[in-house]
Design a protein around this motif. Structure first.
Motif, short mmCIF file in Angstrom:
data_model
loop_
_atom_site.label_atom_id
_atom_site.label_comp_id
_atom_site.label_asym_id
_atom_site.label_seq_id
_atom_site.Cartn_x
_atom_site.Cartn_y
_atom_site.Cartn_z
N LEU A 229 0.82 -1.21 0.00
CA LEU A 229 0.00 0.00 0.00
C LEU A 229 0.86 1.26 0.00
CD1 LEU A 229 -2.80 -1.05 2.52
CD2 LEU A 229 -3.02 -0.78 0.03
N LYS A 230 2.00 1.18 0.66
CA LYS A 230 2.89 2.34 0.74
C LYS A 230 3.69 2.54 -0.54
CE LYS A 230 6.38 4.33 3.83
NZ LYS A 230 7.22 4.08 5.05
N ASN A 231 3.83 1.49 -1.34
CA ASN A 231 4.69 1.55 -2.53
C ASN A 231 3.96 1.12 -3.81
OD1 ASN A 231 7.65 1.97 -1.35
ND2 ASN A 231 6.60 0.53 0.00
N LEU A 232 2.69 1.49 -3.91
CA LEU A 232 1.87 1.05 -5.04
C LEU A 232 2.49 1.40 -6.39
CD1 LEU A 232 -1.73 1.95 -3.79
CD2 LEU A 232 -0.77 -0.33 -4.11
N PHE A 233 2.98 2.61 -6.53
CA PHE A 233 3.48 3.06 -7.83
C PHE A 233 4.84 2.43 -8.17
CE2 PHE A 233 0.58 6.48 -6.51
CZ PHE A 233 -0.29 6.45 -7.59
N ARG A 234 5.57 2.00 -7.17
CA ARG A 234 6.85 1.36 -7.45
C ARG A 234 6.67 -0.02 -8.09
NH1 ARG A 234 11.11 2.34 -2.46
NH2 ARG A 234 11.57 4.53 -2.91
N PHE A 235 5.62 -0.70 -7.73
CA PHE A 235 5.39 -2.03 -8.29
C PHE A 235 5.00 -1.97 -9.77
CE2 PHE A 235 5.10 -3.16 -3.82
CZ PHE A 235 5.69 -4.41 -3.80
N ARG A 236 4.33 -0.89 -10.18
CA ARG A 236 4.01 -0.62 -11.59
C ARG A 236 2.96 -1.55 -12.19
NH1 ARG A 236 10.23 -0.18 -13.93
NH2 ARG A 236 10.99 1.32 -12.37
N ASN A 237 2.60 -2.60 -11.49
CA ASN A 237 1.72 -3.60 -12.07
C ASN A 237 0.87 -4.22 -10.97
OD1 ASN A 237 0.65 -6.07 -13.08
ND2 ASN A 237 2.29 -6.22 -14.60
N PRO A 238 -0.48 -4.15 -11.07
CA PRO A 238 -1.34 -4.73 -10.03
C PRO A 238 -1.09 -6.21 -9.80
CG PRO A 238 -2.61 -3.31 -11.49
CD PRO A 238 -1.26 -3.45 -12.11
N LEU A 239 -0.76 -6.94 -10.86
CA LEU A 239 -0.50 -8.37 -10.71
C LEU A 239 0.73 -8.62 -9.84
CD1 LEU A 239 -1.12 -11.31 -11.35
CD2 LEU A 239 0.17 -11.05 -13.49
N LEU A 240 1.75 -7.77 -9.99
CA LEU A 240 2.94 -7.91 -9.16
C LEU A 240 2.61 -7.67 -7.69
CD1 LEU A 240 5.83 -6.21 -11.19
CD2 LEU A 240 5.43 -8.65 -10.82
N ILE A 241 1.71 -6.74 -7.43
CA ILE A 241 1.31 -6.46 -6.05
C ILE A 241 0.66 -7.70 -5.43
CG2 ILE A 241 -0.22 -5.09 -4.59
CD1 ILE A 241 0.20 -2.77 -6.55
N LEU A 242 -0.24 -8.33 -6.18
CA LEU A 242 -0.90 -9.54 -5.68
C LEU A 242 0.11 -10.67 -5.48
CD1 LEU A 242 -4.16 -9.49 -7.82
CD2 LEU A 242 -3.92 -8.92 -5.40
N ARG A 243 1.02 -10.81 -6.42
CA ARG A 243 2.06 -11.84 -6.27
C ARG A 243 2.90 -11.58 -5.02
NH1 ARG A 243 2.98 -15.26 -10.46
NH2 ARG A 243 2.22 -14.75 -12.55
#
Length: 252
Positions: A229-243
């Motif tokens: 949640l703190k680094n949403l834009f760094r992940f660049r991809n919603p799928l990467l966040i879920l992974r």
């Protein structure tokens, strides 16, 4: 007995580029080399160690075992030390006998601090040391040998989990009851780009997820959610966040 050991982890092709500090009679220098034999610097204060293994954490563990100084810092082959900063930290260790580890500041080649640092001295824990770099760490060697704390060899440069070894190292030291503190003193100069700054790939997402699992164990999913949640834009991809949160990655 030397007062300080400076331990460099390097590979054969990069040893020649190491910028050694000036000779000091109370300092020993160890260069742990992976990848084959290479001639070392022609200096009496330098000891070369050749390893069959690969991986920075393995190299640093050999340095932990071989060091003869009271205090130990870990160097990369592409950085330099700030002598005034090191002197300040060594004086601090001499004054505070209960101090076991310090995490300090580093700057880039332009003299700019490499990241945001606290302004004041602060006790470290696994909740505030995730951005640590190895060359920012100084330890009282006897404390770590007594507690048998070493680098986790499944993490760090040269491994699939190519980051986070220093964070795990500090977290284990804190868990063992050692006194670990952040000190706002600059001790190292390092190029701007490093593995800990890489975001947005499957590889760094998996490595970072595994680091939090190692540090927080069964509570790690809560920490991963907060970090995401703190680094949403760094992940660049919603799928990467879920992974990242649920640790769902391709096998192999």
């Amino acid at each position: 007995m030397s007062n300080l050991t400076i331990g460099y982890s390097s590979i054969r092709e990069r040893v020649a580029q190491i910028r050694l500090p000036e000779f000091r009679p109370d300092v020993e220098i160890i260069i742990a080399v992976q990848g084959g034999f290479v001639e070392g610097p022609d200096r009496d204060d330098v000891r070369m160690i050749y390893l069959d293994s690969l991986g920075a954490a393995k190299s640093r563990n050999v340095i932990l075992k071989e060091a003869k100084g009271r205090y130990l810092v870990f160097g990369d082959d592409d950085m330099e030390w700030k002598d005034e900063g090191l002197t300040t930290i060594l004086e601090l260790f001499e004054h505070y006998e209960d101090l076991d580890l310090t995490l300090c500041q580093s700057e880039n080649e332009l003299g700019i601090l490499r990241k945001r640092y606290r302004k004041k001295r602060r006790r470290l824990s696994k909740f505030n040391s995730a951005k640590a770099a190895t060359y920012e760490i100084t330890i009282r060697l006897s404390s770590f040998r007594e507690k048998n704390i070493t680098f986790n060899e499944g993490f760090g440069a040269g491994e699939k989990n190519f980051l986070g070894d220093e964070y795990i190292f500090i977290s284990e030291a804190c868990a063992a009851g050692l006194n670990c503190e952040f000190i706002p003193t600059t001790i190292a100069i390092h190029p701007s780009v490093s593995s800990g700054m890489i975001y947005g790939t499957l590889e760094d997402t998996e490595a970072r997820s595994n680091v939090f699992q190692e540090v927080f164990d069964r509570f790690s999913i809560v920490v991963r959610i907060g970090f995401a949640l703190k680094n949403l834009f760094r992940f660049r991809n919603p799928l990467l966040i879920l992974r990242f949160i649920f640790r769902v990655f391709p096998k192999g």
